[in-house]
Design a protein around this motif. Structure first.
Motif, PDB file in Angstrom:
ATOM      1  N   GLY A 190       5.890   2.962   0.041  1.00  0.00           N
ATOM      2  CA  GLY A 190       4.735   2.819  -0.219  1.00  0.00           C
ATOM      3  C   GLY A 190       3.806   3.950  -0.388  1.00  0.00           C
ATOM      4  N   HIS A 191       4.176   5.005  -0.042  1.00  0.00           N
ATOM      5  CA  HIS A 191       3.503   6.120  -0.435  1.00  0.00           C
ATOM      6  C   HIS A 191       3.705   6.541  -1.830  1.00  0.00           C
ATOM      7  N   LEU A 192       4.972   6.167  -2.344  1.00  0.00           N
ATOM      8  CA  LEU A 192       5.207   6.447  -3.808  1.00  0.00           C
ATOM      9  C   LEU A 192       4.425   5.558  -4.525  1.00  0.00           C
ATOM     10  N   LEU A 193       4.342   4.101  -4.077  1.00  0.00           N
ATOM     11  CA  LEU A 193       3.654   3.046  -5.112  1.00  0.00           C
ATOM     12  C   LEU A 193       2.188   3.396  -5.261  1.00  0.00           C
ATOM     13  N   ARG A 194       1.588   4.279  -4.122  1.00  0.00           N
ATOM     14  CA  ARG A 194       0.101   4.548  -4.191  1.00  0.00           C
ATOM     15  C   ARG A 194      -0.074   5.978  -4.638  1.00  0.00           C
ATOM     16  N   ALA A 195       0.820   6.557  -5.247  1.00  0.00           N
ATOM     17  CA  ALA A 195       0.560   8.129  -5.158  1.00  0.00           C
ATOM     18  C   ALA A 195      -0.091   8.287  -6.947  1.00  0.00           C
ATOM     19  N   ARG A 196      -1.295   7.514  -7.110  1.00  0.00           N
ATOM     20  CA  ARG A 196      -1.896   7.809  -8.487  1.00  0.00           C
ATOM     21  C   ARG A 196      -2.674   9.155  -8.323  1.00  0.00           C
ATOM     22  N   GLY A 197      -2.284   9.715  -9.505  1.00  0.00           N
ATOM     23  CA  GLY A 197      -2.560  11.112  -9.554  1.00  0.00           C
ATOM     24  C   GLY A 197      -1.767  12.080  -9.471  1.00  0.00           C
ATOM     25  N   LEU A 198      -0.680  11.839  -8.570  1.00  0.00           N
ATOM     26  CA  LEU A 198       0.475  12.630  -8.648  1.00  0.00           C
ATOM     27  C   LEU A 198       1.747  12.115  -9.380  1.00  0.00           C
ATOM     28  N   VAL A 199       1.841  10.988  -9.211  1.00  0.00           N
ATOM     29  CA  VAL A 199       2.877  10.337 -10.274  1.00  0.00           C
ATOM     30  C   VAL A 199       2.374   9.428 -11.452  1.00  0.00           C
ATOM     31  N   ASP A 200       2.704   9.706 -12.470  1.00  0.00           N
ATOM     32  CA  ASP A 200       2.127   9.131 -13.805  1.00  0.00           C
ATOM     33  C   ASP A 200       2.868   7.790 -14.085  1.00  0.00           C
ATOM     34  N   VAL A 201       3.920   7.421 -13.655  1.00  0.00           N
ATOM     35  CA  VAL A 201       4.518   6.160 -13.990  1.00  0.00           C
ATOM     36  C   VAL A 201       5.805   5.852 -13.043  1.00  0.00           C
ATOM     37  N   LEU A 202       5.904   4.645 -12.603  1.00  0.00           N
ATOM     38  CA  LEU A 202       6.942   4.139 -11.779  1.00  0.00           C
ATOM     39  C   LEU A 202       7.944   3.315 -12.421  1.00  0.00           C
ATOM     40  N   ILE A 203       9.247   3.494 -12.419  1.00  0.00           N
ATOM     41  CA  ILE A 203      10.293   2.598 -13.026  1.00  0.00           C
ATOM     42  C   ILE A 203      11.282   2.208 -11.839  1.00  0.00           C
ATOM     43  N   PRO A 204      11.019   0.854 -11.443  1.00  0.00           N
ATOM     44  CA  PRO A 204      11.900   0.270 -10.375  1.00  0.00           C
ATOM     45  C   PRO A 204      13.126  -0.229 -11.307  1.00  0.00           C
ATOM     46  N   ARG A 205      14.118  -0.181 -10.527  1.00  0.00           N
ATOM     47  CA  ARG A 205      15.541  -0.493 -11.236  1.00  0.00           C
ATOM     48  C   ARG A 205      16.311  -1.107  -9.962  1.00  0.00           C
ATOM     49  N   GLY A 206      16.405  -2.444  -9.941  1.00  0.00           N
ATOM     50  CA  GLY A 206      17.213  -3.359  -9.143  1.00  0.00           C
ATOM     51  C   GLY A 206      17.141  -4.853  -9.309  1.00  0.00           C
ATOM     52  N   GLY A 207      17.061  -5.373  -8.283  1.00  0.00           N
ATOM     53  CA  GLY A 207      16.922  -6.906  -8.345  1.00  0.00           C
ATOM     54  C   GLY A 207      15.606  -7.214  -8.492  1.00  0.00           C
ATOM     55  N   ALA A 208      15.519  -8.721  -8.533  1.00  0.00           N
ATOM     56  CA  ALA A 208      14.111  -9.290  -8.877  1.00  0.00           C
ATOM     57  C   ALA A 208      13.157  -9.112  -7.593  1.00  0.00           C
ATOM     58  N   SER A 209      13.454  -8.984  -6.426  1.00  0.00           N
ATOM     59  CA  SER A 209      12.643  -8.839  -5.244  1.00  0.00           C
ATOM     60  C   SER A 209      12.262  -7.427  -5.332  1.00  0.00           C
ATOM     61  N   LEU A 210      12.857  -6.469  -5.536  1.00  0.00           N
ATOM     62  CA  LEU A 210      12.357  -5.004  -5.855  1.00  0.00           C
ATOM     63  C   LEU A 210      11.338  -4.822  -6.866  1.00  0.00           C
ATOM     64  N   ILE A 211      11.825  -5.335  -7.872  1.00  0.00           N
ATOM     65  CA  ILE A 211      10.874  -4.921  -9.184  1.00  0.00           C
ATOM     66  C   ILE A 211       9.596  -5.874  -8.892  1.00  0.00           C
ATOM     67  N   ASN A 212       9.482  -7.233  -8.213  1.00  0.00           N
ATOM     68  CA  ASN A 212       8.349  -7.850  -8.265  1.00  0.00           C
ATOM     69  C   ASN A 212       7.584  -7.145  -7.106  1.00  0.00           C
ATOM     70  N   SER A 213       8.308  -6.537  -6.025  1.00  0.00           N
ATOM     71  CA  SER A 213       7.220  -5.959  -4.867  1.00  0.00           C
ATOM     72  C   SER A 213       6.675  -4.628  -5.644  1.00  0.00           C
ATOM     73  N   VAL A 214       7.437  -3.896  -6.401  1.00  0.00           N
ATOM     74  CA  VAL A 214       6.830  -2.768  -7.149  1.00  0.00           C
ATOM     75  C   VAL A 214       5.505  -2.967  -7.686  1.00  0.00           C
ATOM     76  N   VAL A 215       5.904  -4.131  -8.878  1.00  0.00           N
ATOM     77  CA  VAL A 215       4.686  -4.346  -9.813  1.00  0.00           C
ATOM     78  C   VAL A 215       3.596  -5.141  -9.118  1.00  0.00           C
ATOM     79  N   GLU A 216       3.523  -5.723  -7.939  1.00  0.00           N
ATOM     80  CA  GLU A 216       2.730  -6.470  -7.236  1.00  0.00           C
ATOM     81  C   GLU A 216       1.921  -5.436  -6.309  1.00  0.00           C
ATOM     82  N   GLN A 217       2.487  -4.168  -5.681  1.00  0.00           N
ATOM     83  CA  GLN A 217       2.080  -3.455  -4.923  1.00  0.00           C
ATOM     84  C   GLN A 217       1.723  -2.046  -5.324  1.00  0.00           C
TER      85      GLN A 217
END
Length: 418
Positions: A190-217
């Motif tokens: 969650g810290h990584l998902l919400r690190a706007r300003g410190l992280v420019d882009v996220l790339i999730p790599r894995g199954g559907a549940s992981l990818i959907n969770s990252v996209v939604e949160q």
């Protein structure tokens, strides 16, 4: 220090390193990658020892053999990882490439050039080779990286990141450019998902549940990499021997990866000649077929397919199968159940191939070839960061250019706007 404070420490270090890394020319980046490759080979015993601990824990927790295969490292795999790093070092540097340019009527010289994205966060499952692949692709393209692998590979990833940081410390590339996100809890993600300003882009790599969770949160922009419900469609005008060879390679050559075939579609006009041979060939390599009623008519061993089977990414020796009445019906099936990753047609008809490639809405479409070729290495990109199934910025295997943005630079001679 709390987990949140630990995260901020590594994220800020990555941001500082990105500032130093962005303007570096190619030579010091390539030297850093070669230092990493040498360090991985030198540290192989330590890597294998840490990985063995991860594999043992995975087995004890009941992890499938397909997932353990993704997790496992041995001397041969470590050497291949190191060789992939050297291959990336040999690739052209995309940073500074002029995408387009012109001289405007008023005399301004205009250029659009590639620049690093900045700090990239990678969230991935299971496979410790991704730790190195992601890091070196980010470094080569001038980016710092925050790596958040799964807890199942934490010991392996910890050692790999430390080895890479120690190698970087001997080069002009700052060691802080490669960071492992601390912690094993969901909140550390969650810290990584919400690190706007410190992280420019996220790339999730894995199954559907992981990818959907990252996209939604996530509040940080996300480049989606997709799950691989890949299809092989055998057209009415297919060469049967070719279709069998492609099918078996696509399904069984390495079933645990995202570009393995998960669904077989067969045109009704060729089903009687093709399906019995396909079922026998699949059985010979240990594949369980989950078929619709028309497929089951050709084999007693076929398991009845459910709706969920046609949506499934098995990553195992299983495949869903159906007979379709036309090419358009095959395309409709792919659009309904597919994941927009890779889909293949086997046909001798150029008209059928053209219609299939024009109407299948996937990141990669294969004609008379296995789905297994959708891969950065096979496409000549070097190790890939993932297979993007979205339609913005990057689609398909993501190599070095896909890890850059662009900057407009215009040069005048005292020009002012009137």
């Amino acid at each position: 220090m709390s987990e949140a404070e630990d995260f901020l420490k590594v994220a800020r270090a990555a941001r500082e390193a990105a500032t130093v890394l962005a303007p570096l020319p190619r030579a010091p980046k390539d030297a850093a990658l070669r230092a990493i490759a040498d360090a991985l080979v030198a540290g192989v015993d330590e890597i294998i020892e840490a990985n063995a601990a991860d594999v043992t824990k995975a087995r004890e927790s009941g992890t499938s053999e397909a997932m353990i295969d993704r997790l496992r490292l041995d001397a041969g795999r470590v050497e291949k990882i190191a060789e992939a790093v050297r291959q990336v070092a040999d690739l052209p540097d995309p940073v500074g490439e002029v995408v387009r340019g012109s001289t405007l009527p008023n005399g301004l010289e205009l250029r659009q050039v590639r620049v690093p994205l900045g700090v990239i966060g990678i969230i991935y499952e299971g496979r410790p080779n991704v730790t190195v692949d992601a890091a070196v692709l980010c470094l080569k393209s001038g980016n710092a990286v925050l790596l958040r692998g799964s807890s199942s590979a934490y010991a392996s990833n910890t050692v790999l990141v430390r080895i890479m940081q120690e190698a970087l410390a001997t080069t002009e590339v700052p060691a802080g450019a490669v960071q492992l996100v601390p912690g094993l809890t969901r909140e550390s993600v969650g810290h990584l998902l919400r690190a706007r300003g410190l992280v420019d882009v996220l790339i999730p790599r894995g199954g559907a549940s992981l990818i959907n969770s990252v996209v939604e949160q996530a509040t940080v922009p996300v480049i989606e990499t997709g799950v691989g419900n890949c299809h092989v469609y055998v057209d009415a005008d297919a060469d049967i021997d070719m279709a069998l060879t492609i099918l078996i390679n696509a399904k069984a050559q390495r079933p645990s990866v995202c570009n393995a075939a998960e669904t077989l579609l067969v045109h009704a006009d060729i089903a009687e000649a093709f399906v019995p041979r396909a079922l026998a060939a699949l059985k010979d390599v240990g594949v369980t077929v989950h078929g619709d009623e028309r497929i089951r008519a050709y084999g007693a061993d076929v398991v009845p397919a459910t709706e969920e089977d046609f949506f499934a990414e098995y990553v195992s020796l299983d495949i869903a199968a159906a007979v379709v009445g036309s090419l358009d019906e095959a395309v409709s099936h792919i659009r309904r159940y597919g994941s927009a990753h890779t889909d293949a047609i086997v046909t001798r008809s150029q008209a059928a191939a053209r219609r299939f490639t024009a109407t299948v809405d996937s990141a990669a479409v294969a004609v008379n070839a296995s789905t297994r070729f959708t891969d950065g290495g096979e496409f000549g990109f070097g190790a890939e960061i993932g297979i993007s199934t979205q339609k913005l910025h990057a689609r398909g295997p993501m190599g070095l250019p896909e890890l850059t943005s662009t900057k407009w630079i215009y040069t005048g001679d005292g020009h002012v706007r009137v």
